[in-house]
Design a protein around this motif. Sequence first.
Motif: not given
Length: 171
Positions: A91-111
């Motif tokens: 089960v995908l229990s945690e998800l975070r959008l970490l918001g690091e700046a950058g064009r064409g780039l999305v930083k995330y974390s999960f559990a």
Amino acid sequence: MELMTMSFKGMCWRVNPTELRVEYAQNVKETALPFRGSRLTDLGAKKRRVLGQGYFVGKDCMEQWRRLEGLFQEGGPGSLQLPGMEPMRAVLSELRLLGEAGRGLVKYSFAFVETWAGESYRGQGTHRAAQGESLWDYAGRYGWDMEELRAANTHIRDIACLGQGEEVYAP
């Protein structure tokens, strides 16, 4: 050696996460004994946890994020394939959008948390429906009694066709 990419419920990562950690733990209980110290009881293995973070890159990086976010909102277990490991139900229990700046780039974390074969997942809490789902879909997915589900969701007008984002409460 070329490792396979990570996947969950049919979503394949184009680029594997930059950090990936699989945690194994034992469930142990320590009991204090009067005048004798303590006794340790091994209660067996805990469920594995998979934690990590990475980047979605490219012009469609936000679309990739939204797809993962949709899987999180959908809830429930699915097949999780990690590079170099046998698939597991999780089960995908945690998800975070970490918001690091950058064009064409999305930083995330999960559990993810492993679910064992044959284990029921009750889908507790509040779920957000996808367009066109029905309460019968939720009853079948989580093994809920339809009458209890209907009683927990008196706010839903059309149980046969839910709207995008409509809240479904676990009975």
